[in-house]
Design a protein around this motif. Structure first.
Motif, PDB file in Angstrom:
ATOM      1  N   ARG A 177      46.721  59.887  53.687  1.00  0.00           N
ATOM      2  CA  ARG A 177      47.351  60.951  54.469  1.00  0.00           C
ATOM      3  C   ARG A 177      47.189  60.748  55.973  1.00  0.00           C
ATOM      4  O   ARG A 177      47.705  61.552  56.761  1.00  0.00           O
ATOM      5  N   TYR A 199      40.372  63.143  61.598  1.00  0.00           N
ATOM      6  CA  TYR A 199      39.869  63.458  60.261  1.00  0.00           C
ATOM      7  C   TYR A 199      38.347  63.512  60.283  1.00  0.00           C
ATOM      8  O   TYR A 199      37.685  62.860  61.094  1.00  0.00           O
ATOM      9  N   TRP A 212      42.582  66.385  59.236  1.00  0.00           N
ATOM     10  CA  TRP A 212      42.155  66.568  57.845  1.00  0.00           C
ATOM     11  C   TRP A 212      40.644  66.664  57.730  1.00  0.00           C
ATOM     12  O   TRP A 212      39.915  65.938  58.405  1.00  0.00           O
ATOM     13  N   GLN A 265      43.807  70.738  55.577  1.00  0.00           N
ATOM     14  CA  GLN A 265      44.507  70.274  56.779  1.00  0.00           C
ATOM     15  C   GLN A 265      44.706  71.396  57.762  1.00  0.00           C
ATOM     16  O   GLN A 265      45.136  72.494  57.403  1.00  0.00           O
ATOM     17  N   THR A 299      49.493  72.086  62.493  1.00  0.00           N
ATOM     18  CA  THR A 299      49.876  71.245  63.620  1.00  0.00           C
ATOM     19  C   THR A 299      50.096  72.058  64.885  1.00  0.00           C
ATOM     20  O   THR A 299      50.108  71.510  65.980  1.00  0.00           O
TER      21      THR A 299
END
Length: 222
Positions: free
Chosen positions: A84, A133, A162, A218, A221
């Motif tokens: 991802r 992440y 993430w 997640q 955005t």
């Protein structure tokens, strides 16, 4: 005299109640409480090990980067997470342990990854910059204040970032009494599916369950 129940260490609710008392022979006797708000099961602070005793347990772990079995174990969170990520993503292994391995696995896949561990790689500067992440394997069950720590980690994620967590999840009340996961005296916080659903709702995260012990979250955005 009535005593005030301790607040849940994940959601800070006062809706906590006695859930189970350990009665198996040769196991550290202790109580477990459950939160009626987020479903976390946790061990009250009076039963926690001190830092020296906790580290002594961790020192017994033999997890090394050249151990194929250990790499396969970590692959349960590494594989779905790295699939991802965008090229060039930079991350953090929170709770890397004495033999940091995930950082090497991510580097081999083309992603940079810093290490942090309270006992084995205590570099606080790694907790003060943003990441694409963050991965944390077999860590959250050891946390006395999981809500505080997870809030901190989520705050370090860039938009769209993430968080990959690996921990065994509580399934049924009947299974808890004989659950091998409670045999480790450093395991003090036990997450259910609903615990992660609460976390996702609290921070407006997208949630994915990847098998019985891996969760991906997640950050939005925007």
């Amino acid at each position: 005299m009535n005593t005030v129940p301790p607040l849940c260490p994940l959601c800070r609710s006062n809706q906590t109640h006695r859930y189970h008392t350990e009665q198996r022979a040769k196991v550290l006797p202790r109580d477990y409480l459950r939160c009626g708000n987020c479903a976390l099961v946790f061990v009250p602070a009076v039963f926690h090990l001190d830092a020296a005793a906790e580290k002594a347990v961790y020192d017994q772990h033999q997890n090394l980067p050249d151990d194929a079995g250990y790499r396969k174990f970590l692959g349960r969170v590494f594989e779905p997470l790295q699939q991802r990520l965008q090229p060039g993503a930079a991350g953090l292994d929170f709770g890397c342990g004495p033999g940091p391995t995930l950082a090497l696995m991510f580097a081999e896949a083309g992603f940079s990854c810093a290490n942090y561990d309270l006992y084995y790689c205590h570099q606080p500067e790694h907790l003060s910059r943003p990441y694409d992440y963050i991965v944390s394997t077999e860590v959250v069950e050891h946390l006395s204040a999981p809500g505080q720590v997870l809030c901190q980690l989520i705050g370090l994620l860039k938009p769209g970032g993430w968080l990959g967590l690996m921990t065994k999840r509580l399934t049924t009340d009947a299974a808890f009494a004989d659950w091998h996961y409670t045999l480790d005296p450093t395991h003090i916080s036990f997450f259910a599916d609903d615990s992660f659903r609460w976390l996702a709702a609290r921070y407006q995260l997208d949630l994915e369950f990847c098998g019985p012990d891996v969760v991906l979250l997640q950050k939005p955005t925007a």
